[in-house]
Motif scaffolding. Structure first.
Motif: not given
Length: 333
Positions: A9-12, A278, A281, A310-311, A328, A330
């Motif tokens: 999981e990621y956040v921007t 991070l 691409e 950035d992710r 990933p 989000e």
């Protein structure tokens, strides 16, 4: 064999308003408290309300014995009736004197005398009407009326008690002016706190969730306690006397600029110190060092190392290593 991407999981990273939260402790009070008394003294014969009652503007609260005022009112009415009758008689005399003068059998002196009598009689009527108005007000003043929609917070007079003019009998608090009052140290950000929101919660009673807005900060520090008085207007407070005096704590959210806030799950470290992962691409992970400005209860405030857009990997970051392919998803920051 192809590497299977690791689900993460990621956040921007996004810039957000940063706040410095400070806890305050105080109590709920009425912004406007009014002590009401009779305009003239007397013996109380009725108190129609008790502590905790809600009253409407114009509602009767208490009464004193009106016997003396009612007798004065009867006398004033009789005097007005007498003065009006004498005025009418004087006008009739004036009419006769005018007729006699026109017929040539009267004198100018008689007409002048009649006019003087009419003028005097009309003055007496005016005085009698003024006295009647005063007597009517005196009777009305034996009834204590609420000047506003309010809550009764205390009874200071009881049936049978002799009270003086303007002596407090009932104390009320306006329902539209409930506020939280805090005593706080002279904090560095306090001078900019007017208009800030405070989240309130009860300390010793079950209170509804409430919010308040700071409206007043005392310019002086109490020399005995070293504290500053802060007053905050409560929004949509229920009209409940149980709120008055209740102990509350409040959290003030002082704005301290803008920055990037990341969830705790994103934080890791390398040999140099704190870091985050991070997503590049090409969907591979890379570790970057960061500088932490400060911590909050649910996030890490990043001073440098991460840019807007950035992710940043959150949940699952403990399984990541450099160059790892990730899948990933989000999530909300």
């Amino acid at each position: 064999m192809a590497q299977t991407p690791l689900p993460v999981e990621y956040v921007t990273a996004a810039e957000t308003v940063l706040t410095f939260d400070t806890a305050l402790t105080g109590s709920i009070a009425a912004r406007d408290t009014i002590n009401i008394g009779f305009k003239q003294g007397g013996r109380i014969i009725e108190v129609a309300v008790k502590e905790g009652d809600k009253v409407a503007r114009g509602q009767e609260l208490a009464r004193t014995d009106p016997t003396q005022q009612e007798q004065s009112l009867m006398v004033a009415r009789a005097k007005l009736a007498t003065a009006a009758a004498q005025r009418d008689q004087a006008r009739q005399t004036q009419t006769r004197a005018e007729g006699l003068l026109e017929a040539g059998v009267g004198t100018r002196a008689s007409l002048d005398n009649a006019l003087q009598q009419v003028s005097a009689a009309e003055g007496a009527v005016t005085q009698a009407r003024t006295a009647l108005d005063q007597a009517e007000r005196a009777v009305a003043d034996t009834t204590l009326i609420s000047p506003a929609d309010a809550i009764v917070i205390s009874r200071k007079g009881e049936v049978g008690q002799i009270v003086g003019a303007a002596q407090p009998v009932i104390a009320i608090a306006r329902t539209e002016g409930i506020e939280a009052v805090f005593q706080t140290p002279d904090l560095p950000h306090l001078k900019d706190a007017i208009g800030l929101r405070i989240s309130l919660r009860g300390l010793d009673t079950r209170l509804p969730a409430m919010e308040a807005t700071i409206r007043e900060i005392s310019p002086l520090v109490d020399p005995h306690t070293g504290a500053v008085t802060v007053r905050a207007t409560i929004k949509n407070a229920p009209a409940d006397v149980a709120l008055l005096g209740a102990a509350v704590s409040g959290t003030v959210h002082f704005p301290v600029g803008r920055g990037i806030a990341l969830p705790w799950t994103a934080l890791t470290s390398d040999s140099a110190g704190p870091a985050v992962w991070l997503i590049g691409e090409d969907m591979t992970a890379r570790l970057v060092p960061i500088t932490i400005a400060r911590f909050t209860t649910d996030s890490v405030i990043v001073a440098s190392g991460v840019n807007v857009g950035d992710r940043v990997i959150g949940t699952g970051s403990h399984l990541v290593y450099p160059g790892l392919k990730v899948a990933p998803e989000e999530v909300a920051p």
